[in-house]
Design a protein around this motif. Structure first.
Motif, PDB file in Angstrom:
ATOM      1  N   ARG A  77     -12.191   5.272  15.527  1.00 13.53           N
ATOM      2  CA  ARG A  77     -11.670   3.941  15.860  1.00 13.53           C
ATOM      3  C   ARG A  77     -10.703   3.955  17.035  1.00 13.53           C
ATOM      4  N   ARG A 110       0.847  -1.188   0.000  1.00  5.63           N
ATOM      5  CA  ARG A 110       0.000   0.000   0.000  1.00  5.63           C
ATOM      6  C   ARG A 110       0.886   1.243   0.000  1.00  5.63           C
ATOM      7  N   ASP A 156     -11.397   1.144   8.635  1.00  6.03           N
ATOM      8  CA  ASP A 156     -11.831   2.515   8.360  1.00  6.03           C
ATOM      9  C   ASP A 156     -13.270   2.558   7.866  1.00  6.03           C
TER      10      ASP A 156
HETATM   11 MG    MG Z   1      -7.445   2.112   6.538  1.00  3.94          MG
END
Ligand code: MG
Ligand code: PEP
Length: 763
Positions: A641, A509, A631
């Protein structure tokens, strides 16, 4: 400022500064009695051990009853306020049907009675009562004051109750308090027994009171630090000489006087000679002095509180930078901190860490995710934990139920010791599965991938037979440094990951910073970071960072060709197109420079609600989708969160989240792209069954969850699991959805592993 608000603030401050719970309660009733001009103010706290309210303090009633008078839950007006959890306001208490006369208190002449509950995180802690002789109900403003007082003080009282135990331990009555428990949020499963090591934080409030071996050395360190701050102030004064008016210059003089005043220095030295290290002694004295100033009415003197704290922080930073003794971790260390971040793990020899506890954050904070990956039992959001007195204490971390214990009785300790042994055995049992495929009884194969970040994750994942990497969080190695890594450094880091798994795919990522992940060298300060500059938004604004990262990824993949690139936090097709364009630009540049680069697959994370309604638009522009359920849950439910206060509301079993997940799979498949999931839900054994039945093409999770998930998937038939999806989704509450699934699994005979979470008898 409104006079009442001012009074309220002052009372809270004074109560906060009290040395222990009894003193805090005594101060509280005195101040309320004075500021409301009533004859009586009393405070009752709920005493769990006797299941009664205990009179903790009173002004105006018989003080001999303090500490001994107990009131039953179902009796009297106090009991009523407790049961209803709302205030009562009576012109004449004796007219009320619940009135109960307590002989010893001396209430005969009192008529008006008002009481308000003290509630902390949904738990009733006690009751505040005011009384007066006149038979006249209290007015609205008075009622509002008492209710606000109760609400404001609840946190302070909960903290004082919790620290009461800890403070007593630090003092003489050390052994008298058993089974001290702090409640938080489960961060990473498992039980750990070890010794606390407090880390992080240069705020005065966070400095632990370490014991010291050599007081003389500590005193000279303190003197040297004072001297250096004095020098700094003199220098600063000189440098600004021409720009400041004489009266402003005088401020430097006042500062120097503070440093030269021997009272403060002597007091710190006295603490050191009692056996505490310089930093903790300094912090304690500065906090005490400054809170005295904070409580003053005169605004000029109140400001001096801030000056003292500032001076304290300066001295502290010299003390800490001079600290040449590197701390050696005990054999079984439990890291304790106010707000632990992943970077801390990088600075510490991790193989001695058996547990982690953090006062702030919740189960989806990144430190918790990494702890799960590393298999370290963790508790987050221990809001009442007094961090600084914890150092060196023997602790038990219960990462299943989110509790932290100290000073357990032998019986309770042996309960936890047995769990540690059982866990080791169960882990050994699961080891048998590592080379077996993740295949259901009726022959469906579910690829199990791992989430990585640290290098240790690679080793662990290989041990457990992962089918590839579903999410490599590149920000983790970025966090462990003091500057952005260079292209060359990044190539090395990425190559290690790619090589370790080749020919299996590694999904990398691009940098996902912002939110709760900041780089020490690239701070992002925002009011609302999760809705701010995060993920792809940052890297598209800084193409230089993005381009170097993508170049490094592509160059690292040369000859291995197992790279997939994943884009985080995408909320529009424009972002997607811009990022894809940059990736292809890099690819062509590298090819023209002579590198043998194959076009990587590019995918997008589905983690923002906006993406839910554009699956087709995204699918037509990428090779794969990956759902970030952490998310997605946060944004769909509008629940931070990381916030322990709302941790109960953060639930991936919420019907809206489950329906969104199913919708994503159906849409992705309708448009012909594969979709995996890399949020924590994939590593939950029951969740994994549900997700594979929904049709996810792969589940990516912490290495430590992999074998357990494989074990449950190998116990089921996919033809049995598929109809379960609708059964679970068609419920209107997370609790029921979860129960329906658990019940179905039980009936089917699937064992999801030991469930220590349900064993409440220990408390
Ligand atoms: Mg995320
Ligand atoms: C997610 O949001 O689910 C995810 C996998 O990404 P992170 O937890 O790193 O934000």
């Amino acid at each position: 400022m409104d006079a009442m608000l001012k009074t309220l603030k002052r009372i809270v401050q004074e109560v906060n500064a009290a040395p222990d719970l009894n003193a805090a309660m005594a101060k509280l009733v005195l101040r309320i009695q004075q500021s409301m001009s009533v004859q009586v103010c009393s405070a009752f706290l709920w005493d769990k051990s006797v299941e009664r309210y205990r009179l903790m303090a009173t002004e105006g009633l018989n003080k001999n009853d303090v500490g001994t008078l107990l009131l039953e839950k179902n009796k009297g007006i106090v009991g009523l306020v407790g049961r209803r959890e709302e205030p009562v306001n009576l012109a004449n208490a004796s007219d009320h049907p619940s009135f109960h006369y307590v002989h010893s208190l001396g209430e005969e002449s009192l008529k008006a009675f008002m009481a308000a509950p003290i509630i902390h995180q949904k738990k009733l802690l006690g009751i505040l009562v005011v009384q007066r002789t006149e038979a006249r109900a209290f007015d609205e403003a008075e009622e509002a004051f008492l209710v606000t007082m109760g609400a404001q003080l609840a946190g302070v009282i909960a903290h004082a109750q919790a620290t009461g135990g800890m403070k007593a331990m630090a003092g003489k009555s050390a052994d008298s308090i058993e089974n001290i428990r702090f409640d938080g949020v489960a961060g990473a499963p498992g039980v750990a027994i070890g010794q606390a090591v407090v880390v992080g934080g240069t705020e005065l409030e966070d400095v632990p009171l370490y014991a010291c071996k050599d007081p003389q050395r500590e005193v000279s360190k303190l003197k040297a630090a004072f001297e250096r701050v004095r020098e700094d102030i003199k220098q600063a004064g000189k440098a600004l000489q021409d720009q400041l008016q004489p009266e402003e210059q005088a401020l430097f003089g006042a500062y120097l006087n503070m440093l030269e005043d021997s009272t403060l220095g002597d007091e710190v030295a006295r603490r050191i000679n009692e056996g505490y290290a310089a930093s903790g002694s300094l912090a304690a004295v500065v906090m005490e002095y400054s809170s005295q100033f904070d409580a003053m009415d005169d605004p000029y003197l109140r400001e001096r509180g801030a000056d003292i704290r500032d001076m304290g922080r300066r001295v502290l930073s010299y003390l800490e930078s001079n600290d040449d003794e590197t701390r050696e971790l005990p054999e079984r260390a439990i890291l304790v901190g106010d707000e632990l971040t992943p970077a801390i793990l990088g600075q510490i020899s991790e193989n001695r860490i058996v547990g982690i506890v953090s006062r702030q954050g919740s189960s989806n904070s990144h430190i918790a995710i990494i702890a799960r990956a590393m298999g370290i039992p963790t508790v987050m959001g221990l809001v009442d934990m007094p961090v600084k007195v914890m150092d060196g204490k023997q602790l038990v971390v219960d990462g299943y139920r989110g509790h932290l214990y100290h000073n357990l009785t032998a019986e309770k300790l042996s309960y936890f010791e047995a769990i540690v042994v059982e866990e080791e055995e169960s882990a050994a049992d699961l080891e048998r599965l590592k080379d077996l495929p993740c295949e259901t009884l009726d022959g469906y194969n579910v690829p199990l991938l791992v989430n990585t970040g640290l290098l240790t994750d690679v080793v662990r994942s290989q041990d457990r037979g992962a089918d590839g990497v579903g999410l490599y969080r590149t920000e983790v190695p970025f966090m462990m440094r003091e500057r952005f890594p260079t292209e060359r450094e990044q190539i090395e880091i990425y190559r290690e990951q790619l090589q370790a798994f080749a020919p299996r795919k590694v999904t990398m990522r691009t940098l996902d910073i912002g939110g709760d992940k900041s780089l020490p060298y690239f701070p992002i300060e925002e009011q609302n970071p999760f809705l701010g500059w995060r993920g792809i938004r940052v890297t598209l604004d800084h193409p230089e960072i993005f381009l170097i990262q993508v170049r490094a990824m592509l160059r690292a993949s040369e000859g291995l060709d197992n790279l997939r690139i994943l884009l985080p936090m995408v909320s529009s097709t424009t972002e997607l197109e811009e990022a894809s364009h940059l990736i292809h630009r890099v690819e062509h540049e590298l090819q023209s420079e002579g590198y043998d680069i194959k076009t990587p697959e590019v995918g997008v994370m589905i983690e923002v609600p906006a993406a839910l309604y554009q699956i087709r638009d995204y699918a037509s522009r990428v090779d794969f989708l990956s759902v970030g359920s952490n998310d997605l849950t946060q944004y769909l439910l509008a629940v931070d969160r990381n916030n322990p206060r709302v941790a109960d509301l953060y639930d991936t079993f919420h019907p809206s989240v489950l329906k969104a997940l199913k919708h994503i799979v159906d849409e992705a498949h309708a448009y012909g792209v594969s979709v995996t999931i890399c949020g924590e839900f994939a590593g939950d054994p029951a969740g994994a069954i549900l997700l594979s039945a929904m049709g996810f093409d792969g589940l990516s999770m912490s290495a430590s969850s992999l074998l357990r998930v494989k074990s449950v998937l190998r116990q089921i038939d996919m033809t049995w699991a598929r109809p379960l999806v609708d059964e679970v989704l068609n419920n209107d509450s997370p609790l029921i959805a979860r129960s329906v699934l658990d019940y179905a699994l039980k009936r089917y005979g699937v064992s999801v592993g030991p469930n220590y979470k349900d064993q409440n008898h220990i408390d």
